[in-house]
Enzyme design. Structure first.
Site, PDB file in Angstrom:
ATOM      1  CG  ASN A 215      -1.491   1.404   1.455  1.00 17.39           C
ATOM      2  OD1 ASN A 215      -1.710   2.244   0.416  1.00 17.39           O
ATOM      3  ND2 ASN A 215      -2.951   1.515   2.516  1.00 17.39           N
TER       4      ASN A 215
ATOM      5  NE  ARG B  71      -5.626   1.284  -0.132  1.00 14.30           N
ATOM      6  CZ  ARG B  71      -6.296   2.996   0.356  1.00 14.30           C
ATOM      7  NH1 ARG B  71      -4.922   2.710   0.975  1.00 14.30           N
ATOM      8  NH2 ARG B  71      -7.363   3.351   0.739  1.00 14.30           N
TER       9      ARG B  71
ATOM     10  CG  HIS C  91     -13.072   3.288   3.347  1.00 10.52           C
ATOM     11  ND1 HIS C  91     -14.319   4.450   4.227  1.00 10.52           N
ATOM     12  CD2 HIS C  91     -12.310   4.179   4.033  1.00 10.52           C
ATOM     13  CE1 HIS C  91     -13.462   4.849   4.990  1.00 10.52           C
ATOM     14  NE2 HIS C  91     -12.538   4.916   4.585  1.00 10.52           N
TER      15      HIS C  91
ATOM     16  CG  ASN D 262      -8.915   9.860  10.960  1.00  9.49           C
ATOM     17  OD1 ASN D 262      -8.589  10.257  11.819  1.00  9.49           O
ATOM     18  ND2 ASN D 262      -7.158  10.059  10.312  1.00  9.49           N
TER      19      ASN D 262
ATOM     20  NE  ARG E 212     -10.739  12.347   4.925  1.00  4.41           N
ATOM     21  CZ  ARG E 212     -10.648  10.760   4.159  1.00  4.41           C
ATOM     22  NH1 ARG E 212     -11.236  10.785   4.029  1.00  4.41           N
ATOM     23  NH2 ARG E 212     -10.025  10.526   5.122  1.00  4.41           N
TER      24      ARG E 212
ATOM     25  N   GLY F 194     -15.229   2.099  14.250  1.00  7.53           N
ATOM     26  CA  GLY F 194     -16.276   0.850  14.767  1.00  7.53           C
ATOM     27  C   GLY F 194     -15.903  -0.316  15.316  1.00  7.53           C
TER      28      GLY F 194
ATOM     29  CD  GLU G  48      -9.368  -1.254   4.004  1.00 12.92           C
ATOM     30  OE1 GLU G  48      -9.638  -0.643   3.299  1.00 12.92           O
ATOM     31  OE2 GLU G  48      -8.964  -1.258   5.251  1.00 12.92           O
TER      32      GLU G  48
HETATM   33  P1  ADP Z   1      -7.919   5.469   9.274  1.00  8.88           P
HETATM   34  O1  ADP Z   1      -9.568   5.606   8.423  1.00  8.88           O
HETATM   35  O2  ADP Z   1      -6.728   6.106   9.162  1.00  8.88           O
HETATM   36  O3  ADP Z   1      -7.369   3.661   8.511  1.00  8.88           O
HETATM   37  P2  ADP Z   1      -8.615   3.653  11.427  1.00  8.88           P
HETATM   38  O4  ADP Z   1      -9.160   2.986  11.264  1.00  8.88           O
HETATM   39  O5  ADP Z   1      -6.702   2.874  11.696  1.00  8.88           O
HETATM   40  O6  ADP Z   1      -8.450   4.302  10.540  1.00  8.88           O
HETATM   41  O7  ADP Z   1      -9.072   4.404  13.010  1.00  8.88           O
HETATM   42  C1  ADP Z   1      -7.854   4.909  13.100  1.00  8.88           C
HETATM   43  C2  ADP Z   1      -9.078   5.831  14.440  1.00  8.88           C
HETATM   44  O8  ADP Z   1     -10.287   5.061  14.959  1.00  8.88           O
HETATM   45  C3  ADP Z   1      -8.779   6.557  15.480  1.00  8.88           C
HETATM   46  O9  ADP Z   1      -8.539   8.168  14.817  1.00  8.88           O
HETATM   47  C4  ADP Z   1      -9.661   6.754  16.362  1.00  8.88           C
HETATM   48  O10 ADP Z   1     -10.358   7.949  16.438  1.00  8.88           O
HETATM   49  C5  ADP Z   1     -10.414   5.544  16.771  1.00  8.88           C
HETATM   50  N1  ADP Z   1     -10.393   4.328  18.001  1.00  8.88           N
HETATM   51  C6  ADP Z   1      -8.935   3.663  17.951  1.00  8.88           C
HETATM   52  N2  ADP Z   1      -9.032   3.299  19.113  1.00  8.88           N
HETATM   53  C7  ADP Z   1     -10.069   3.553  19.880  1.00  8.88           C
HETATM   54  C8  ADP Z   1     -10.594   3.282  20.936  1.00  8.88           C
HETATM   55  N3  ADP Z   1     -10.512   2.584  22.282  1.00  8.88           N
HETATM   56  N4  ADP Z   1     -12.516   4.390  21.546  1.00  8.88           N
HETATM   57  C9  ADP Z   1     -12.862   4.933  20.813  1.00  8.88           C
HETATM   58  N5  ADP Z   1     -11.994   5.211  18.937  1.00  8.88           N
HETATM   59  C10 ADP Z   1     -10.825   4.646  18.358  1.00  8.88           C
END
Ligand code: ADP
Length: 399
Positions: free
Chosen positions: A7, A91, A180, A211, A241, A333, A384
């Site tokens: 990636n 990717r 995604h 994020n 965003r 999630g 992914e």
């Molecule tokens: P990206 O879109 O960059 O791939 P990710 O799917 O890795 O992002 O998600 C990152 C986000 O997940 C972090 O910015 C944070 O907001 C959230 N996150 C990670 N761990 C936790 C947690 N334990 N509780 C709440 N939010 C979390």
């Protein structure tokens, strides 16, 4: 097969070496600061080991070479020879309308990916650089491109068309593409497997909340709508965003503050979303801490995000004429039980009933709805890389 998943970003490159049959991750890591100085973080899960090196990476070619060196190194390697790598899966962010599935990379495919650069000017050039660097360093190893947009190519016209003059679609390809896709595809397939049902008989709403966030309607295994649009700026409010907004706001703010479109887009991409509302952080953990301490705007940012996810679930249930399962995935999630509960509660009218105990879990596959919930709610960590490795093995295996 041993598949190297790549990636490539503009100054970074993530990799995983996977066994496509056992699904074991043999090694994974990250090259950073490419073009600046160069740093490699290499992990070997079987040994629970992590190694960090400063290595000069003037271009992506040196980065790929450093990954290969790490993979065959006597001390921290996992294979004896680079020849053990059967194929590489890349990717690629944007496949436009040209790619509805993953493909073997040929000269024609490279040309088509280049043709998509105007649609993803930040991402596709970096992906192309990564592919070219691999071709240079690895020679004739077969390579496959897996597109973020491909899964959503099944959307019907009424879902992907913007209400603009039609020639902007015809001539300029302005339409909803969605992103995604690899994640939505993976978790919707896993959801069907977890429920012991055929994906072809299920209506699933997949919530990729990280994020960057997007929600998709997956009917009979096909994406029929998704919240991101022409760009990944659309849909939900995200970490930084804005998500969807009234285009009239742009003219109003640009005139009032004498901003050009670049400045405006910088605000929409980097300073908006839950960061913009809260003024605290783009990270949901920080927002939850701040909200607990009574910070109203942090609480509001969380509520606004959760409300918008809930609205999309309602919209997509209506679009599909029902829903059998709702899936939560990605950073928020997978980890944030509070957000999952806030999104899914209040949906009892449509057959969603959460189980608070089951929901108090993190990062592993689980059914988090009550046993008598008509609509199943699932927590599924996305993967992914596995999807890219699986596609790559399938395409290369059939050559
Ligand atoms: P990206 O879109 O960059 O791939 P990710 O799917 O890795 O992002 O998600 C990152 C986000 O997940 C972090 O910015 C944070 O907001 C959230 N996150 C990670 N761990 C936790 C947690 N334990 N509780 C709440 N939010 C979390």
């Amino acid at each position: 097969m041993k598949i190297l998943v790549i990636n490539a970003g503009s100054s970074s490159l993530k990799y995983q070496l996977m066994d496509s049959v056992s699904h074991d991750v043999l090694a994974k890591g990250l090259c950073e600061r490419i073009g600046i100085d160069g740093r490699l973080t290499h992990k070997v899960p079987a040994k629970d080991a992590k190694y960090e090196f400063n290595i000069a990476m003037p271009t992506h070619s040196e980065a790929i070479q450093s990954v290969l060196d790490a993979l065959v190194s006597p001390e921290h390697g996992v294979i004896a020879d680079v020849k053990e790598i059967d194929a590489v899966g890349h990717r690629v962010v944007h496949g436009g309308e040209a790619f509805a599935q993953s493909v073997l990379i040929t000269d024609d495919v490279m040309k088509a990916i280049e043709d998509c650069i105007p649609l993803a000017p930040l991402h596709n050039p970096a992906n192309i650089t990564g592919i070219r660097a691999c071709q240079k360093v690895m020679g004739n190893v077969p390579m496959v491109a897996v597109f973020d947009t491909a899964f959503h190519q099944t959307m019907p016209e009424k879902a992907y068309l913007y209400a603009l003059p039609y020639e902007y679609y015809e001539n300029d390809k302005v339409r909803r593409y969605g992103f995604h896709g690899t994640s939505h595809r993976y978790v919707s397939a896993r959801a069907a497997a977890m429920l012991g049902r055929d994906a072809k008989e299920l209506k699933i709403i997949t919530c990729h909340l990280g994020n960057g966030s997007s929600v998709s309607a997956v009917d009979c295994g096909k994406s029929v709508d998704t919240s991101m649009g022409f760009t990944p700026l659309a849909g939900l409010p995200m970490g930084t965003r804005s998500g969807d907004l009234d285009a009239g706001i742009l003219e109003y703010l640009m005139t009032k503050y004498d901003m050009d479109i670049k400045e405006m887009l910088n605000i929409l991409n980097k300073k908006s979303g839950v960061l913009g509302i809260s003024g605290v952080s783009s990270d949901f953990r920080d927002l939850e801490d701040a909200a607990k301490e009574g910070n109203h705007r942090a609480e509001l940012a969380l509520e606004s995000f959760q409300y918008n996810v809930k609205k999309l679930i309602g919209a997509y249930a209506a679009a599909m004429g029902g829903v059998d399962a709702i899936v939560f995935t990605a950073g928020v999630g997978e980890n944030d039980m509070g957000t999952r509960m806030a999104v899914a509660s209040g949906l009892e009218f449509m057959g969603v009933k959460m189980d608070a105990q089951a929901n108090s879990t993190r990062g592993k596959e689980a059914v988090i709805s009550a046993s008598d919930s008509k609509v199943k709610v699932l927590l599924i960590p996305t993967d992914e890389e596995l999807m890219i490795a699986t596609d790559t093995a399938e395409i290369v295996g059939s050559l």
